[in-house]
Design an enzyme around this catalytic site. Structure first.
Site, short mmCIF file in Angstrom:
data_model
loop_
_atom_site.label_atom_id
_atom_site.label_comp_id
_atom_site.label_asym_id
_atom_site.label_seq_id
_atom_site.Cartn_x
_atom_site.Cartn_y
_atom_site.Cartn_z
N SER A 43 0.34 -8.81 1.48
CA SER A 43 -1.13 -8.77 1.54
C SER A 43 -1.54 -8.60 2.99
O SER A 43 -0.89 -9.14 3.89
CB SER A 43 -1.70 -10.09 1.01
N SER A 44 -2.62 -7.86 3.20
CA SER A 44 -3.14 -7.70 4.56
C SER A 44 -3.49 -9.06 5.15
O SER A 44 -3.45 -9.26 6.36
CB SER A 44 -4.40 -6.83 4.54
N HIS A 76 0.84 -1.21 0.00
CA HIS A 76 0.00 0.00 0.00
C HIS A 76 0.88 1.26 0.00
O HIS A 76 0.56 2.24 -0.67
CB HIS A 76 -0.86 0.05 1.27
P1 AMP Z 1 -6.39 -3.84 -0.45
O1 AMP Z 1 -6.28 -3.06 0.82
O2 AMP Z 1 -5.88 -5.24 -0.35
O3 AMP Z 1 -7.76 -3.74 -1.08
O4 AMP Z 1 -5.41 -3.14 -1.47
C1 AMP Z 1 -5.49 -1.77 -1.76
C2 AMP Z 1 -4.64 -1.47 -2.96
O5 AMP Z 1 -3.29 -1.84 -2.68
C3 AMP Z 1 -5.08 -2.27 -4.18
O6 AMP Z 1 -4.97 -1.43 -5.34
C4 AMP Z 1 -4.08 -3.39 -4.20
O7 AMP Z 1 -3.86 -3.91 -5.52
C5 AMP Z 1 -2.83 -2.70 -3.70
N1 AMP Z 1 -1.90 -3.69 -3.16
C6 AMP Z 1 -2.17 -4.65 -2.24
N2 AMP Z 1 -1.08 -5.41 -2.02
C7 AMP Z 1 -0.10 -4.93 -2.83
C8 AMP Z 1 1.26 -5.30 -3.06
N3 AMP Z 1 1.84 -6.31 -2.44
N4 AMP Z 1 1.97 -4.57 -3.97
C9 AMP Z 1 1.39 -3.53 -4.61
N5 AMP Z 1 0.11 -3.13 -4.43
C10 AMP Z 1 -0.63 -3.82 -3.55
#
Ligand code: AMP
Length: 295
Positions: free
Chosen positions: A185-186, A37
């Site tokens: 990843s979260s 993020h």
């Molecule tokens: P999320 O909180 O998982 O919905 O992710 C929010 C944003 O962060 C989305 O656009 C995801 O694709 C991006 N994102 C999540 N994990 C990664 C990562 N490891 N590398 C780059 N972008 C990420």
């Protein structure tokens, strides 16, 4: 940094920026932030005068048997991380603020949102497109930042913006990984130590698929079967989807020839759903870019 939880004061704050001619970038997230993020936030900071990060675990993109309730949340930690990056505004609405009444209007990007991961997560991309569209209307950003990790999501958003003439630029940011290759990843915090160790099979399998394509393998089934064999050999992996598609259109590919393809995988480890991607360039395409390369 301002923390804003409702739409009206957010609009007022953004109106002030816009009136001064400042550009606004938005980074939509579901919180429980990590370096992936933060890469999006840093890119937004480099390209925009003002940066808004949204933190909202969107219920409408989770299926009934998915992990909406168990999705990790830690508001204080997220705010501390964003404060360090000197983000201008964090918009963290409640579910009631975003959905004050049952919605009658949804955004569906079809067939793009129904294929590939859409087949194993029905309704997921419609939930994503709808909430992202709402966030775009609330923030009215000049630019919005999304990770390539969620490759199909990025394609769905790009298509929505193009089809509906939304006046902003979508920026894709490369996947940030742990040192052993696991995509950040979260959900990684929910992995047991054994599942965490097993999960690195995803990036290894993607690397092998990429290597095969780079070495000239043109049959998608050979690539996918090799990857499937690696993943299913890992006892803790429950493979949910594995696909090879055109990297731009996400359409099925019969032979990997001149255009880049994307390898997409989703798998659960001890019930925790992980997703990863890799763009692979066929040998013919690589040769085309090299002067004097073999045809
Ligand atoms: P999320 O909180 O998982 O919905 O992710 C929010 C944003 O962060 C989305 O656009 C995801 O694709 C991006 N994102 C999540 N994990 C990664 C990562 N490891 N590398 C780059 N972008 C990420």
């Amino acid at each position: 940094m301002q923390l804003i939880e409702t739409i009206a004061p957010l609009r007022a704050a953004l109106y002030d920026y816009r009136r001064k001619g400042e550009t606004i970038g938005v980074v939509p997230t579901m919180g429980y932030l990590h370096d992936g993020h933060l890469a999006l936030v840093e890119r937004a900071k480099a390209e925009c005068d003002r940066v808004v990060v949204t933190v909202f675990v969107n219920p409408t993109q989770f299926g009934p048997s998915e992990d909406f309730a168990a999705y990790p949340r830690d508001r204080e930690r997220d705010l501390a991380m964003l404060e360090r990056l000197a983000v201008d505004v964090v918009f963290a609405p409640t579910v009631e603020e975003m959905y004050p009444r049952p919605g009658q209007t949804t955004v569906s990007v079809k067939p793009l949102g129904d294929i590939l991961i859409g087949t194993v997560r029905p309704g997921h991309f419609s939930g994503v497109a709808t909430v992202v569209s709402k966030l775009f209307h609330i923030v009215q950003p000049d630019r919005a930042y999304f990770g390539e990790k969620d490759y199909q999501q990025l394609a769905v958003i790009r298509r929505m913006v193009a089809d509906l003439d939304m006046p902003l630029t979508i920026v894709g940011v490369p996947t940030v990984r742990e040192p052993d290759g696991l995509a950040m990843s979260s959900r990684n915090v929910r992995l047991t130590p054994e599942a965490r160790a097993a999960a690195k099979v995803l990036s290894r399998a993607l690397g092998e698929g990429e290597r095969l394509i780079g070495a000239g393998e043109a049959d998608p089934q050979v690539v996918l079967e090799t990857m499937r064999g690696m993943i299913t050999a890992e006892p803790l992996a429950e493979l949910r989807s594995l696909d090879l598609a055109d990297a731009e259109t996400l359409e099925a590919v019969e032979r990997v020839e001149a255009r880049p393809v994307v390898l997409l995988v989703t798998a659960a480890f001890g019930g925790v759903l992980l997703i990863d991607e890799r763009v692979a360039h066929p040998i013919a395409e690589l040769n085309e870019t090299e002067p004097g390369g073999e045809r």
